[in-house]
Write a protein that holds these residues in place. Structure first.
Motif, PDB file in Angstrom:
ATOM      1  N   HIS A  23       0.837  -1.196   0.000  1.00 35.88           N
ATOM      2  CA  HIS A  23       0.000   0.000   0.000  1.00 35.88           C
ATOM      3  C   HIS A  23       0.877   1.254   0.000  1.00 35.88           C
ATOM      4  N   GLN A  24       1.872   1.275   0.860  1.00 37.01           N
ATOM      5  CA  GLN A  24       2.779   2.422   0.926  1.00 37.01           C
ATOM      6  C   GLN A  24       3.475   2.650  -0.404  1.00 37.01           C
ATOM      7  N   LEU A  25       3.965   1.559  -0.996  1.00 35.89           N
ATOM      8  CA  LEU A  25       4.701   1.695  -2.250  1.00 35.89           C
ATOM      9  C   LEU A  25       3.798   2.133  -3.389  1.00 35.89           C
ATOM     10  N   LEU A  26       2.573   1.617  -3.394  1.00 35.31           N
ATOM     11  CA  LEU A  26       1.641   2.009  -4.450  1.00 35.31           C
ATOM     12  C   LEU A  26       1.343   3.502  -4.376  1.00 35.31           C
ATOM     13  N   PRO A  44      -1.697   5.929 -14.746  1.00 36.49           N
ATOM     14  CA  PRO A  44      -1.264   5.292 -16.000  1.00 36.49           C
ATOM     15  C   PRO A  44      -0.254   4.157 -15.827  1.00 36.49           C
ATOM     16  N   ILE A  45       0.716   4.342 -14.946  1.00 41.22           N
ATOM     17  CA  ILE A  45       1.762   3.318 -14.821  1.00 41.22           C
ATOM     18  C   ILE A  45       1.193   2.040 -14.218  1.00 41.22           C
ATOM     19  N   ALA A  46       0.346   2.189 -13.212  1.00 34.09           N
ATOM     20  CA  ALA A  46      -0.280   1.007 -12.608  1.00 34.09           C
ATOM     21  C   ALA A  46      -1.182   0.311 -13.611  1.00 34.09           C
ATOM     22  N   TRP A  47      -1.875   1.106 -14.383  1.00 36.06           N
ATOM     23  CA  TRP A  47      -2.824   0.532 -15.338  1.00 36.06           C
ATOM     24  C   TRP A  47      -2.116  -0.334 -16.369  1.00 36.06           C
ATOM     25  N   ARG A  48      -0.909   0.098 -16.757  1.00 35.29           N
ATOM     26  CA  ARG A  48      -0.111  -0.715 -17.685  1.00 35.29           C
ATOM     27  C   ARG A  48       0.172  -2.081 -17.080  1.00 35.29           C
ATOM     28  N   SER A  49       0.581  -2.067 -15.822  1.00 32.17           N
ATOM     29  CA  SER A  49       0.918  -3.309 -15.152  1.00 32.17           C
ATOM     30  C   SER A  49      -0.322  -4.194 -15.009  1.00 32.17           C
ATOM     31  N   LEU A  50      -1.424  -3.584 -14.643  1.00 31.68           N
ATOM     32  CA  LEU A  50      -2.664  -4.347 -14.486  1.00 31.68           C
ATOM     33  C   LEU A  50      -3.107  -4.975 -15.803  1.00 31.68           C
ATOM     34  N   LYS A  51      -2.903  -4.223 -16.888  1.00 36.25           N
ATOM     35  CA  LYS A  51      -3.281  -4.786 -18.191  1.00 36.25           C
ATOM     36  C   LYS A  51      -2.405  -5.988 -18.534  1.00 36.25           C
ATOM     37  N   LYS A  52      -1.140  -5.908 -18.122  1.00 34.57           N
ATOM     38  CA  LYS A  52      -0.258  -7.052 -18.375  1.00 34.57           C
ATOM     39  C   LYS A  52      -0.705  -8.275 -17.572  1.00 34.57           C
ATOM     40  N   ILE A  53      -1.052  -8.024 -16.305  1.00 34.73           N
ATOM     41  CA  ILE A  53      -1.542  -9.128 -15.480  1.00 34.73           C
ATOM     42  C   ILE A  53      -2.798  -9.718 -16.117  1.00 34.73           C
ATOM     43  N   GLU A  54      -3.690  -8.822 -16.508  1.00 35.78           N
ATOM     44  CA  GLU A  54      -4.946  -9.243 -17.112  1.00 35.78           C
ATOM     45  C   GLU A  54      -4.695 -10.100 -18.349  1.00 35.78           C
ATOM     46  N   ASN A  55      -3.730  -9.700 -19.157  1.00 36.21           N
ATOM     47  CA  ASN A  55      -3.467 -10.451 -20.382  1.00 36.21           C
ATOM     48  C   ASN A  55      -2.865 -11.814 -20.106  1.00 36.21           C
ATOM     49  N   GLY A 446      -6.474  -6.825  -9.287  1.00 40.59           N
ATOM     50  CA  GLY A 446      -5.809  -5.791  -8.484  1.00 40.59           C
ATOM     51  C   GLY A 446      -5.101  -6.372  -7.279  1.00 40.59           C
ATOM     52  N   ARG A 447      -5.735  -7.393  -6.703  1.00 38.87           N
ATOM     53  CA  ARG A 447      -5.116  -8.006  -5.545  1.00 38.87           C
ATOM     54  C   ARG A 447      -3.823  -8.709  -5.931  1.00 38.87           C
ATOM     55  N   LEU A 448      -3.791  -9.245  -7.167  1.00 39.15           N
ATOM     56  CA  LEU A 448      -2.552  -9.864  -7.651  1.00 39.15           C
ATOM     57  C   LEU A 448      -1.434  -8.836  -7.661  1.00 39.15           C
ATOM     58  N   LEU A 449      -1.751  -7.626  -8.162  1.00 37.95           N
ATOM     59  CA  LEU A 449      -0.720  -6.591  -8.227  1.00 37.95           C
ATOM     60  C   LEU A 449      -0.187  -6.280  -6.829  1.00 37.95           C
ATOM     61  N   SER A 450      -1.076  -6.081  -5.879  1.00 33.34           N
ATOM     62  CA  SER A 450      -0.562  -5.725  -4.559  1.00 33.34           C
ATOM     63  C   SER A 450       0.144  -6.906  -3.899  1.00 33.34           C
ATOM     64  N   ALA A 451      -0.303  -8.122  -4.180  1.00 34.15           N
ATOM     65  CA  ALA A 451       0.382  -9.288  -3.611  1.00 34.15           C
ATOM     66  C   ALA A 451       1.783  -9.427  -4.205  1.00 34.15           C
ATOM     67  N   VAL A 452       1.899  -9.165  -5.503  1.00 30.93           N
ATOM     68  CA  VAL A 452       3.218  -9.243  -6.139  1.00 30.93           C
ATOM     69  C   VAL A 452       4.143  -8.195  -5.510  1.00 30.93           C
ATOM     70  N   ILE A 453       3.629  -6.997  -5.312  1.00 37.41           N
ATOM     71  CA  ILE A 453       4.465  -5.944  -4.720  1.00 37.41           C
ATOM     72  C   ILE A 453       4.808  -6.298  -3.272  1.00 37.41           C
ATOM     73  N   GLU A 454       3.841  -6.859  -2.575  1.00 39.81           N
ATOM     74  CA  GLU A 454       4.070  -7.262  -1.193  1.00 39.81           C
ATOM     75  C   GLU A 454       5.221  -8.279  -1.123  1.00 39.81           C
ATOM     76  N   GLN A 455       5.319  -9.130  -2.130  1.00 41.58           N
ATOM     77  CA  GLN A 455       6.378 -10.151  -2.139  1.00 41.58           C
ATOM     78  C   GLN A 455       7.670  -9.683  -2.806  1.00 41.58           C
ATOM     79  N   ASN A 456       7.587  -8.642  -3.628  1.00 38.40           N
ATOM     80  CA  ASN A 456       8.759  -8.219  -4.401  1.00 38.40           C
ATOM     81  C   ASN A 456       9.089  -6.751  -4.154  1.00 38.40           C
ATOM     82  N   ASN A 457       9.832  -6.498  -3.098  1.00 36.69           N
ATOM     83  CA  ASN A 457      10.225  -5.122  -2.814  1.00 36.69           C
ATOM     84  C   ASN A 457      11.462  -5.131  -1.935  1.00 36.69           C
TER      85      ASN A 457
END
Length: 568
Positions: A23-26, A44-55, A446-457
């Motif tokens: 949450h802090q990093l986001l 915009p930057i988050a949306w790019r990442s989310l679209k990649k996850i989605e794809n 969205g939860r995938l994105l935050s979980a990935v960040i939670e694990q990769n920082n």
RNA sequence: CGGGGUGUGGCGCAGCUUGGUAGCGCACUUGCAUGGGGUGCAAGGGGUCGUUGGUUCGAAUCCAAUCACCCCGACCA
């Protein structure tokens, strides 16, 4: 993209509101913007990442045979009344009405609509099996949104539904989805474990959850230290240990005076006996205020989910002492012995000992040497106990460990629950109407994105895995005020873009420190530095974010090298 | 829903106890310097003090209500 044009800025400080690292990093990196509690915009930057996850999700579900569709968020409440889930979801369901006062809901999931669609478009067994999915915004009025994107009220979810004519078909789809999920987690760089789960409000026969192991996770998992058994705490089973002092001889029941001794703890102290020599009786009331007695060994706690499942899934709560006295049960002395007109559910643990201390339903008295089933009967004997760490695995008898996890995927075998309620039938080869066998499979984007960040920082910021990084690399040009360097930078940038690379170009007139900090914070896989110092030697610096490894390469070969590294 | 906490320029916070008309850091604008780890100096712009009501000559500050947000619990595909 040029960073100078980006909508959104990094921040030096984050709000005290954000507690989780993700949450802090986001927020710090300017990736999300909160609109209300549990409601966020993606920058915009988050949306790019989310679209990649989605794809990646889309690609894997397609590979598993899924057909993508799109269903509405807004739905008539009647179809939820039909399935009975208006009540089950309760206040979590967002409700509204249109100008004609027709009741509508904002869908938290889409079983009803799709089952009704299938009812219309599927007639015969020849139309099946089907695996249908969508990636759609869901709405849930969560009691407590929390942790940035971890638990929100509006979120994008991939939800898939399978329709089969046999349990074997369902198993196939179920397993295919599990395999697809595992591919998805691998590809986006998320470590997960698959655990057995309770099927909860969705209902059905079998269910697994995928958990991103994390100390900030909301779910509790029990995982075997030796084998692959893992389950969430609602579901987890364990081996009951035999009483250490199990008596050969079954002794006669005997009343003992226990004034003011109302808890297992005080019994333990006063009688100098271990809690596993006692039986605890808990009286619950269901949503209709029907009482229910749960009988369990003194060293164990009741798992209310398991108990509720044995009672038609009704919500349960412990009776208050007043409610107990209305039932003529003295608080602290409840007992299944002589207990009438109350459903009694006994935990299997009672089969592993004898001569227990037990309540008497009389103020200030217990019995000793009680034995089941000699001294009391039961309506159901089942596993109703909560597993704890150090309990023993049902598969291999080794110890269970406790872990916390973020639920990042959930699969259910629904069976015919919805098809029966909503009338989704097919005609078999014998011209008989049969309800379709269903499964459903959810994964939150969205939860995938935050979980990935939670694990990769790390201390410096996010470390995006390549597959979902918003850009392939950051191009940091130092001292953009110098015309010649700026020119080289512009050219270098367009050359990289021409190679098909996705570059975030830091063309801002900022000091090197600012650029490096922002680059680390945003955590793109690589940082490319163009500066006077390097250019003097005809060199370009490439740094990998994850390892921090820096490499100086010659200007001529730089683009080729960068391309190679990124595509590796 | 229960418990705790917080609302003051875009962001982070101080001021509130003891009422006198708002301040600091970051960000922003301008200028000069600087240019490999949030650089320096100078000059600026920007605030219905969450909202409503009350007390008072006077309220960010006291009182009441209300709203929002966060954390813990309960709950939860």
């Amino acid at each position: 993209m040029k960073l100078s044009k980006n909508f959104g800025k990094t921040q030096k400080e984050t709000s005290g509101d954000a507690e989780l690292i993700s949450h802090q990093l986001l927020i710090k990196s300017g990736l999300i913007h909160q609109v209300a509690s549990g409601i966020y915009s993606y920058m915009p930057i988050a949306w790019r990442s989310l679209k990649k996850i989605e794809n990646i999700v889309r690609n894997e579900i397609d590979k598993a045979g899924g057909q993508e569709i799109r269903m509405p968020v807004l739905q008539p409440q009647e179809i939820w009344d039909l399935s009975g889930r208006t009540e089950i979801f309760g206040s979590d369901l967002f409700k509204l009405s249109d100008r004609r006062k027709r009741k509508l809901v904002m869908a938290p999931t889409h079983e009803e609509v799709l089952t009704l669609m299938v009812k219309t478009h599927v007639n015969t067994y020849k139309d099946l099996p089907l695996l249908i999915y969508q990636i759609q915004t869901k709405f849930r009025d969560e009691t407590r949104p929390r942790g940035g994107l971890i638990r929100v009220r509006e979120f994008d979810m991939k939800d898939a539904y399978s329709f089969d004519i046999s349990n074997e078909g369902l198993d196939q789809n179920y397993n295919a989805m599990i395999a697809a999920y595992e591919n998805i987690y691998n590809r986006i760089g998320l470590e997960t474990i698959k655990v057995e789960a309770d099927s909860g409000a969705i209902g059905g026969q079998a269910s697994h959850e995928f958990m991103a192991v994390s100390s900030i996770g909301e779910d509790t998992i029990l995982k075997c230290s030796k084998c692959d058994y893992a389950a969430n705490s609602e579901k987890a089973e364990f081996v009951r240990i035999k009483q250490k002092t199990i008596s050969e001889k079954i002794l006669p029941l005997e009343e003992i005076h226990t004034p003011e001794i109302k808890t297992i703890e005080s019994l333990t102290k006063n009688l100098s006996l271990d809690p596993d020599k006692m039986i605890k009786t808990l009286i619950y009331l269901d949503s209709n205020n029907q009482p229910l007695a749960a009988i369990i060994r003194g060293d164990l706690d009741v798992n209310e989910t398991k108990l509720s499942n044995l009672n038609d899934g009704k919500d349960l709560r412990l009776a208050t002492s007043e409610e107990l006295s209305n039932l003529n049960i003295p608080y602290g002395f409840a007992s299944p012995i002589q207990l009438k007109n109350i459903k009694i559910i006994v935990d299997t643990s009672l089969n592993f000992g004898n001569n227990y201390i037990i309540g008497s339903n009389k103020e200030n008295f217990h019995y000793k040497n009680s034995n089941y089933p000699r001294d009391f009967s039961s309506d159901i004997v089942s596993d109703i106990a909560l597993a704890k760490p150090q309990d023993l695995c049902v598969k291999c008898n080794n110890k269970l460990d406790l872990k916390k996890g973020i639920e990042v995927g959930h699969v259910f075998k629904l069976g015919t629950k919805y098809s029966e309620k909503l009338g989704a039938m097919y005609i078999n080869s014998e011209n008989k109407q049969i309800p379709i066998i269903m499964g459903c499979y959810g994964i939150g984007i969205g939860r995938l994105l935050s979980a990935v960040i939670e694990q990769n920082n790390d201390q410096k910021g996010i470390i995006f895995p390549k597959s979902i990084a918003p850009f392939d690399a950051m191009l940091s040009v130092i001292n953009t005020k110098q015309e010649n360097i700026r020119k080289i930078g512009e050219e270098f940038y367009s050359n990289l873009m021409d190679c098909g690379l996705d570059i975030l170009y830091d063309d801002r007139d900022e000091s090197p420190g600012v650029k490096f900090k922002d680059s680390d914070l945003l955590g793109l896989p690589f940082r490319i530095v163009l500066s006077e110092r390097n250019l003097k030697n005809q060199q370009v610096e490439i740094q990998e974010r994850k390892s921090g490894k820096q490499e100086l390469v010659s200007f001529e070969t730089a683009i080729e090298k960068i391309k190679m590294k990124i595509q590796l």
